[in-house]
Design an enzyme around this catalytic site. Structure first.
Site, PDB file in Angstrom:
ATOM      1  N   ASP A 109      68.992 -68.365 -33.912  1.00  0.00           N
ATOM      2  CA  ASP A 109      68.449 -68.913 -35.285  1.00  0.00           C
ATOM      3  C   ASP A 109      66.882 -68.276 -35.191  1.00  0.00           C
ATOM      4  OD1 ASP A 109      67.100 -70.598 -36.787  1.00  0.00           O
ATOM      5  OD2 ASP A 109      67.980 -72.249 -35.842  1.00  0.00           O
ATOM      6  N   ARG A 129      84.116 -73.724 -53.840  1.00  0.00           N
ATOM      7  CA  ARG A 129      84.141 -74.033 -52.482  1.00  0.00           C
ATOM      8  C   ARG A 129      84.709 -73.190 -51.569  1.00  0.00           C
ATOM      9  NH1 ARG A 129      87.936 -76.344 -49.690  1.00  0.00           N
ATOM     10  NH2 ARG A 129      88.966 -77.324 -51.522  1.00  0.00           N
ATOM     11  N   LYS A 175      63.680 -72.932 -45.297  1.00  0.00           N
ATOM     12  CA  LYS A 175      62.645 -72.550 -44.908  1.00  0.00           C
ATOM     13  C   LYS A 175      62.016 -71.461 -45.588  1.00  0.00           C
ATOM     14  CE  LYS A 175      63.586 -76.201 -42.368  1.00  0.00           C
ATOM     15  NZ  LYS A 175      63.848 -76.452 -41.212  1.00  0.00           N
ATOM     16  N   TYR A 209      65.692 -76.892 -32.637  1.00  0.00           N
ATOM     17  CA  TYR A 209      65.842 -77.991 -33.935  1.00  0.00           C
ATOM     18  C   TYR A 209      66.353 -79.239 -33.445  1.00  0.00           C
ATOM     19  CZ  TYR A 209      66.112 -79.719 -38.509  1.00  0.00           C
ATOM     20  OH  TYR A 209      66.266 -80.406 -39.831  1.00  0.00           O
TER      21      TYR A 209
HETATM   22  C1  LIG Z   1      65.239 -76.847 -40.635  1.00  0.00           C
HETATM   23  C2  LIG Z   1      65.985 -76.019 -39.383  1.00  0.00           C
HETATM   24  C3  LIG Z   1      67.207 -76.277 -39.107  1.00  0.00           C
HETATM   25  C4  LIG Z   1      68.335 -76.852 -39.850  1.00  0.00           C
HETATM   26  O1  LIG Z   1      68.041 -76.621 -41.301  1.00  0.00           O
HETATM   27  P1  LIG Z   1      68.531 -77.290 -42.518  1.00  0.00           P
HETATM   28  O2  LIG Z   1      68.398 -76.559 -43.449  1.00  0.00           O
HETATM   29  O3  LIG Z   1      67.462 -78.816 -42.684  1.00  0.00           O
HETATM   30  O4  LIG Z   1      69.968 -77.914 -42.073  1.00  0.00           O
HETATM   31  C5  LIG Z   1      67.790 -75.428 -38.089  1.00  0.00           C
HETATM   32  N1  LIG Z   1      66.726 -74.624 -37.275  1.00  0.00           N
HETATM   33  C6  LIG Z   1      65.856 -74.580 -37.685  1.00  0.00           C
HETATM   34  C7  LIG Z   1      64.868 -73.800 -36.584  1.00  0.00           C
HETATM   35  C8  LIG Z   1      64.940 -75.303 -38.562  1.00  0.00           C
HETATM   36  O5  LIG Z   1      63.801 -74.989 -38.858  1.00  0.00           O
END
Ligand SMILES: *Cc1c(COP(=O)(O)O)cnc(C)c1O
Length: 388
Positions: A181, A57, A206, A109
């Site tokens: 991001d 962890r 993603k 998001y």
């Molecule tokens: C999917 C996504 C997130 C969140 O990610 P998770 O892995 O589902 O927690 C954050 N920012 C963007 C741009 C995303 O497409």
């Protein structure tokens, strides 16, 4: 780590641990704790005198350490932390560096918006959500002493492009840090740290995972700025699991070829859609008449695998097209090898009022396409058939 300069080489060799049995890659250490020969050896690791594995962890596990070195290399960063999801990465970042206040620019998001708009303010953290059209007010908000500026570029689903270099200069002049991001672009197409940002944040769920089979997140940046995040991850308990870290490392080895092919197919789909009589508008940074094209061409090395199309005839017609698609799966995610379609007004932006969607430039007739690795001709045939 072997020295590696090119991104593809880094993706394959970065962070790999030499293994006593000759494994060409780091095997998964599916273990929660690590044993020591003596108490003195244990204390060396606990007190930080020697690097080593201790407790999973904490992130002190060789598989996690290995994938973090690979992730750092992707963004040419000093360090990276890996998390159990993209939202976990964002949450730890906001706790560590956003307590003075967070500005979120542009569309983000849904989970990010919910966290910033309704959850972090419950903890007394000031947050400011601004659209790209309000950029003129950024200087004024920064003057109040905000700690962190956070944004996506390209954004979801309109693929708006923000100037990372210009925003970083403005934020830094006010003593604020900048986090991008980078999920939509991936490090193959855009490297925010090299453009002046302090953090690159990823939902590895993603493009980095790339096969719609793992949930993970990452933050890359300098050691100085990443160290304060470590305790938040440790005690919020949001470290990546070693099994997932191993799967993520496996996926990262093919990241560059995947994303480059997705860029090429997305460009082909976007161009073909501009000529389709049933399509009102195509949003794709690689199209010369797209509003953000020049900026995208300057700060990105590829235009990405996300294409947004607007179907003639409104929202109900767009729903019919989405339902008629066969090769594109109707699912609210992106970045995998399989192509997906999402109608933002029914999924990612369903919770907003129609007025709020309109203010954000999101029409009901929009369909967001995540272009996978199928043959582009087959994707186009599916779209042409569904459009009728
Ligand atoms: C999917 C996504 C997130 C969140 O990610 P998770 O892995 O589902 O927690 C954050 N920012 C963007 C741009 C995303 O497409």
């Amino acid at each position: 780590m072997k020295s590696a300069t090119g991104l593809s080489t880094q993706c394959i060799h970065g962070g790999e641990l030499d293994d006593a049995h000759g494994s060409p890659h780091t095997p998964p250490y599916q273990t929660t704790t690590f044993k020591f020969a003596t108490t003195a050896d244990l204390l060396d690791v606990v007190d930080g005198r020697k690097p080593g594995s201790l407790y999973t962890r904490y992130g002190l596990n060789p598989t996690i350490f290995s994938v973090e070195q690979k992730l750092a290399g992707l963004e040419a960063a000093e360090m990276a932390w890996a998390f159990c999801s993209g939202m976990a990465a964002e949450s730890a970042l906001f706790m560590a560096h956003g307590r003075k206040g967070i500005v979120c620019l542009g569309d983000a998001y849904g989970g990010t918006l919910e966290l910033l708009a309704s959850q972090l303010p419950q903890l007394g953290m000031p947050t400011h959500l601004m659209l790209g059209s309000d950029m003129g007010q950024l200087d004024e908000i920064l003057a109040k002493g905000v700690g962190l500026v956070f944004f996506e570029t390209p954004t979801n689903p309109t693929l708006e492009i923000f100037d990372v270099h210009a925003i970083a200069r403005m934020a830094h002049a006010h003593g604020a840090l900048v986090a991008v991001d980078n999920t939509f672009a991936s490090p193959v197409n855009q490297r925010p740290l090299e453009l002046g940002a302090d953090f690159a944040v990823h939902s590895c769920t993603k493009y980095l995972g790339g096969h719609s089979d793992l949930t993970a997140g990452a933050i890359m940046g300098s050691k100085e700025l990443l160290m304060p995040i470590w305790n938040w991850r440790k005690n919020l308990g949001t470290t990546i699991a070693p099994e997932v870290a191993s799967l993520l490392a496996r996926s990262l080895r093919s990241l560059v070829v995947r994303v480059r092919q997705q860029n090429a197919s997305a460009q082909a789909v976007a161009e073909a859609m501009t000529r389709h009589p049933r399509i009102a508008r195509v949003l794709y940074p690689g199209l010369p008449d797209f509003p953000g094209h020049a900026l995208a061409a300057k700060q990105m090395s590829g235009f990405g695998g996300m294409v947004t199309i607007e179907v003639k005839g409104g929202g109900e017609e767009a729903t019919r097209v989405a339902d008629r698609l066969k090769l594109f799966a109707l699912a609210p995610s992106l970045g995998g090898v399989e192509s997906l379609v999402t109608q933002p007004c029914t999924t990612t932006h369903h919770g907003l009022t129609p007025e709020e969607r309109a203010r954000r430039g999101i029409s009901d007739a929009m369909l967001r396409l995540s272009i996978g690795l199928e043959d582009a001709d087959d994707l186009l045939a599916d779209l042409n058939r569904a459009l009728g």
